[in-house]
Design an enzyme around this catalytic site. Structure first.
Site, PDB file in Angstrom:
ATOM      1  CG  ASN A  86      40.673  42.470  53.113  1.00  0.00           C
ATOM      2  OD1 ASN A  86      41.617  42.867  52.417  1.00  0.00           O
ATOM      3  ND2 ASN A  86      40.837  42.023  54.336  1.00  0.00           N
ATOM      4  CE1 TYR A 129      37.814  40.887  39.141  1.00  0.00           C
ATOM      5  CE2 TYR A 129      37.683  40.999  41.530  1.00  0.00           C
ATOM      6  CZ  TYR A 129      38.236  41.428  40.344  1.00  0.00           C
ATOM      7  OH  TYR A 129      39.214  42.396  40.355  1.00  0.00           O
ATOM      8  CB  ALA A 172      45.994  39.166  61.326  1.00  0.00           C
ATOM      9  CG  HIS A 183      39.822  48.748  47.551  1.00  0.00           C
ATOM     10  ND1 HIS A 183      41.063  48.280  47.915  1.00  0.00           N
ATOM     11  CD2 HIS A 183      39.958  50.089  47.404  1.00  0.00           C
ATOM     12  CE1 HIS A 183      41.909  49.297  47.966  1.00  0.00           C
ATOM     13  NE2 HIS A 183      41.269  50.405  47.670  1.00  0.00           N
TER      14      HIS A 183
HETATM   15  C1  BV8 Z   1      42.197  55.512  41.836  1.00  0.00           C
HETATM   16  C2  BV8 Z   1      39.913  45.450  44.386  1.00  0.00           C
HETATM   17  C3  BV8 Z   1      41.696  57.449  40.578  1.00  0.00           C
HETATM   18  C4  BV8 Z   1      39.474  44.443  43.441  1.00  0.00           C
HETATM   19  C5  BV8 Z   1      42.036  46.609  44.209  1.00  0.00           C
HETATM   20  C6  BV8 Z   1      48.900  54.292  37.646  1.00  0.00           C
HETATM   21  C7  BV8 Z   1      47.780  54.011  36.864  1.00  0.00           C
HETATM   22  C8  BV8 Z   1      46.497  53.948  37.403  1.00  0.00           C
HETATM   23  C9  BV8 Z   1      46.327  54.165  38.774  1.00  0.00           C
HETATM   24  C10 BV8 Z   1      47.452  54.411  39.524  1.00  0.00           C
HETATM   25  C11 BV8 Z   1      48.725  54.492  38.989  1.00  0.00           C
HETATM   26  N1  BV8 Z   1      49.603  54.747  40.005  1.00  0.00           N
HETATM   27  C12 BV8 Z   1      48.926  54.831  41.167  1.00  0.00           C
HETATM   28  C13 BV8 Z   1      47.631  54.652  40.880  1.00  0.00           C
HETATM   29  C14 BV8 Z   1      46.549  54.646  41.814  1.00  0.00           C
HETATM   30  C15 BV8 Z   1      46.191  53.179  42.092  1.00  0.00           C
HETATM   31  C16 BV8 Z   1      47.290  52.615  42.975  1.00  0.00           C
HETATM   32  O1  BV8 Z   1      47.382  52.981  44.119  1.00  0.00           O
HETATM   33  N2  BV8 Z   1      48.128  51.730  42.404  1.00  0.00           N
HETATM   34  C17 BV8 Z   1      49.209  51.183  43.198  1.00  0.00           C
HETATM   35  C18 BV8 Z   1      49.368  49.683  42.912  1.00  0.00           C
HETATM   36  C19 BV8 Z   1      50.482  51.970  42.890  1.00  0.00           C
HETATM   37  N3  BV8 Z   1      44.940  53.240  42.780  1.00  0.00           N
HETATM   38  C20 BV8 Z   1      43.815  53.146  42.068  1.00  0.00           C
HETATM   39  O2  BV8 Z   1      43.747  52.916  40.875  1.00  0.00           O
HETATM   40  C21 BV8 Z   1      42.567  53.388  42.882  1.00  0.00           C
HETATM   41  N4  BV8 Z   1      41.742  54.321  42.174  1.00  0.00           N
HETATM   42  O3  BV8 Z   1      43.272  55.964  42.139  1.00  0.00           O
HETATM   43  O4  BV8 Z   1      41.307  56.170  41.048  1.00  0.00           O
HETATM   44  C22 BV8 Z   1      40.448  58.129  40.203  1.00  0.00           C
HETATM   45  C23 BV8 Z   1      39.980  59.179  41.011  1.00  0.00           C
HETATM   46  C24 BV8 Z   1      38.830  59.836  40.625  1.00  0.00           C
HETATM   47  C25 BV8 Z   1      38.112  59.414  39.495  1.00  0.00           C
HETATM   48  C26 BV8 Z   1      38.563  58.330  38.730  1.00  0.00           C
HETATM   49  C27 BV8 Z   1      39.739  57.670  39.086  1.00  0.00           C
HETATM   50  C28 BV8 Z   1      41.786  52.089  43.044  1.00  0.00           C
HETATM   51  C29 BV8 Z   1      42.578  51.153  43.916  1.00  0.00           C
HETATM   52  C30 BV8 Z   1      41.747  49.922  44.220  1.00  0.00           C
HETATM   53  C31 BV8 Z   1      42.147  48.844  43.285  1.00  0.00           C
HETATM   54  N5  BV8 Z   1      41.446  47.634  43.663  1.00  0.00           N
HETATM   55  N6  BV8 Z   1      41.379  45.479  44.383  1.00  0.00           N
HETATM   56  C32 BV8 Z   1      40.041  43.108  43.793  1.00  0.00           C
HETATM   57  O5  BV8 Z   1      40.107  42.776  45.002  1.00  0.00           O
HETATM   58  O6  BV8 Z   1      40.408  42.412  42.853  1.00  0.00           O
HETATM   59  S1  BV8 Z   1      43.644  46.681  44.714  1.00  0.00           S
HETATM   60  C33 BV8 Z   1      44.076  45.482  45.822  1.00  0.00           C
HETATM   61  O7  BV8 Z   1      45.155  46.054  46.589  1.00  0.00           O
HETATM   62  C34 BV8 Z   1      43.047  45.083  46.878  1.00  0.00           C
HETATM   63  O8  BV8 Z   1      41.937  45.935  46.931  1.00  0.00           O
HETATM   64  C35 BV8 Z   1      43.800  45.220  48.170  1.00  0.00           C
HETATM   65  O9  BV8 Z   1      42.952  45.457  49.203  1.00  0.00           O
HETATM   66  C36 BV8 Z   1      44.658  46.366  47.861  1.00  0.00           C
HETATM   67  C37 BV8 Z   1      45.790  46.556  48.806  1.00  0.00           C
HETATM   68  O10 BV8 Z   1      46.483  45.334  48.898  1.00  0.00           O
HETATM   69  P1  BV8 Z   1      46.648  44.730  50.391  1.00  0.00           P
HETATM   70  O11 BV8 Z   1      45.303  44.526  50.967  1.00  0.00           O
HETATM   71  O12 BV8 Z   1      47.591  45.570  51.158  1.00  0.00           O
HETATM   72  O13 BV8 Z   1      47.240  43.288  50.082  1.00  0.00           O
HETATM   73  P2  BV8 Z   1      48.752  42.949  49.691  1.00  0.00           P
HETATM   74  O14 BV8 Z   1      48.752  41.560  49.140  1.00  0.00           O
HETATM   75  O15 BV8 Z   1      49.340  44.069  48.883  1.00  0.00           O
HETATM   76  O16 BV8 Z   1      49.534  42.956  51.091  1.00  0.00           O
HETATM   77  C38 BV8 Z   1      49.216  41.968  52.049  1.00  0.00           C
HETATM   78  C39 BV8 Z   1      49.995  42.314  53.303  1.00  0.00           C
HETATM   79  O17 BV8 Z   1      49.615  41.398  54.317  1.00  0.00           O
HETATM   80  C40 BV8 Z   1      51.493  42.199  53.138  1.00  0.00           C
HETATM   81  O18 BV8 Z   1      52.116  43.343  53.723  1.00  0.00           O
HETATM   82  C41 BV8 Z   1      51.854  40.932  53.934  1.00  0.00           C
HETATM   83  O19 BV8 Z   1      53.128  41.061  54.564  1.00  0.00           O
HETATM   84  C42 BV8 Z   1      50.784  40.913  54.967  1.00  0.00           C
HETATM   85  N7  BV8 Z   1      50.432  39.585  55.494  1.00  0.00           N
HETATM   86  C43 BV8 Z   1      50.547  38.377  54.881  1.00  0.00           C
HETATM   87  N8  BV8 Z   1      50.082  37.414  55.712  1.00  0.00           N
HETATM   88  C44 BV8 Z   1      49.664  38.034  56.846  1.00  0.00           C
HETATM   89  C45 BV8 Z   1      49.885  39.419  56.710  1.00  0.00           C
HETATM   90  N9  BV8 Z   1      49.574  40.308  57.673  1.00  0.00           N
HETATM   91  C46 BV8 Z   1      49.039  39.826  58.803  1.00  0.00           C
HETATM   92  N10 BV8 Z   1      48.774  38.510  59.018  1.00  0.00           N
HETATM   93  C47 BV8 Z   1      49.084  37.593  58.060  1.00  0.00           C
HETATM   94  N11 BV8 Z   1      48.850  36.282  58.276  1.00  0.00           N
END
Ligand code: BV8
Ligand code: ZN
Length: 246
Positions: free
Chosen positions: A101, A66, A237, A118
């Site tokens: 973010n 981090y 963006a 987050h």
């Molecule tokens: C929760 C922060 C419950 C730290 C992040 C199984 C086991 C455990 C949990 C789960 C499970 N199944 C589902 C879950 C829930 C889980 C989840 O959703 N998992 C997903 C993967 C299936 N969620 C959680 O665990 C959340 N907590 O559910 O807790 C609970 C409730 C009560 C009490 C206790 C517990 C917590 C989720 C947060 C996790 N933290 N990161 C760090 O940064 O390291 S996740 C990470 O993903 C980031 O935070 C990020 O913001 C987030 C989403 O990703 P995106 O921002 O969308 O980025 P990505 O790369 O995916 O996409 C980029 C996009 O941009 C693409 O579409 C691309 O095409 C586009 N792009 C590229 N270039 C450009 C562009 N767009 C525009 N312009 C450009 N130039």
């Protein structure tokens, strides 16, 4: 036509939410998570870096990773997309920026008080008593993926952790409430640079759509959110957003 339509809809918006993900910072040189090849999860395993268990197992590996990411953010600059989002709030006073973010580029571009669903790389805290910890001055900047022993809490001497939300952790209650409330009452939501895969954050654009708000997406790729969007502006963006606020 879509761009002109979107600009017209934006000019009419009275209560705007701008919902952003990692793609918002891509043109500032900050790696996204899921972009093929370059994304962080293509190079690192989230289970060993972005969960509370990972931190307990190897605090130095997680803290070092981090700090490496925070150093990259410190060297980065807000891009024209961030500046356009800040300019939107000047045109639509009732604008709420909700970001997944953990960087501070929206703030540095002039967006006041974005809602960080987050957490933030700039809000480290004690892993035991949650006492806020000072943001390190970056002198001990680790190389990519290098270990760096986390500082110790000034109050209880437990290891300090990054102020981000890890997988399996609940989102900050006040932030999530503020985001849902804003999505609930908005008449337009712009979703920018998110794959729409991570919950509960990915619910936010869907709440706006269910409430009859106009949802517009800015993303070069298709995402699951396409289904709730009135317009899908396929582009980066930093190019599309400035064209919306012309
Ligand atoms: C929760 C922060 C419950 C730290 C992040 C199984 C086991 C455990 C949990 C789960 C499970 N199944 C589902 C879950 C829930 C889980 C989840 O959703 N998992 C997903 C993967 C299936 N969620 C959680 O665990 C959340 N907590 O559910 O807790 C609970 C409730 C009560 C009490 C206790 C517990 C917590 C989720 C947060 C996790 N933290 N990161 C760090 O940064 O390291 S996740 C990470 O993903 C980031 O935070 C990020 O913001 C987030 C989403 O990703 P995106 O921002 O969308 O980025 P990505 O790369 O995916 O996409 C980029 C996009 O941009 C693409 O579409 C691309 O095409 C586009 N792009 C590229 N270039 C450009 C562009 N767009 C525009 N312009 C450009 N130039
Ligand atoms: Zn402590």
């Amino acid at each position: 036509m879509d761009l002109a339509d979107a600009a017209t809809l934006l000019a009419r918006a009275r209560r705007l939410v701008v919902f952003t993900g990692a793609g918002m910072s891509a043109e500032s040189g900050i790696a996204t998570f899921r972009d093929a090849g370059t994304g962080l999860w293509a190079r690192f395993d989230p289970r060993t870096l972005a969960t509370p268990e990972a931190f307990r197992a190897d605090p130095a590996l997680v803290w070092g990773w981090y700090e490496w990411r925070r150093a990259a953010v410190r060297r980065a600059e807000p891009n024209p997309g961030h500046l356009a989002v800040a300019a939107m709030a000047a045109r639509v006073p009732d604008t709420v920026v909700v970001t997944q973010n953990v960087d501070d580029l929206h703030e540095r571009a002039g967006s006041a008080a974005p809602v960080h669903l987050h957490g933030s790389l700039f809000a480290p805290r004690c892993s035991a008593c949650a006492e806020p910890a000072p943001v390190p001055d970056g002198a001990a900047e680790p190389g990519e993926g290098r270990r760096l022993a986390p500082p110790r809490c000034g109050r209880c001497a437990a290891p300090v952790r990054p102020g981000v939300v890890w997988f399996g952790e609940a989102l900050p209650e006040r932030a999530l409430e503020a985001a849902v409330e804003a999505a609930y009452r908005c008449d337009m939501l712009l979703t920018v640079g998110t794959s729409g895969l991570v919950y509960p954050a990915a619910e936010i654009p869907q709440v706006a759509a269910r409430r009859g708000g106009t949802v517009i997406q800015v993303n070069p790729e298709e995402t699951p959110l396409d289904a709730v969007c009135e317009l899908n502006l396929r582009g980066p963006a930093a190019v599309v957003l400035p064209a919306l606020v012309r």
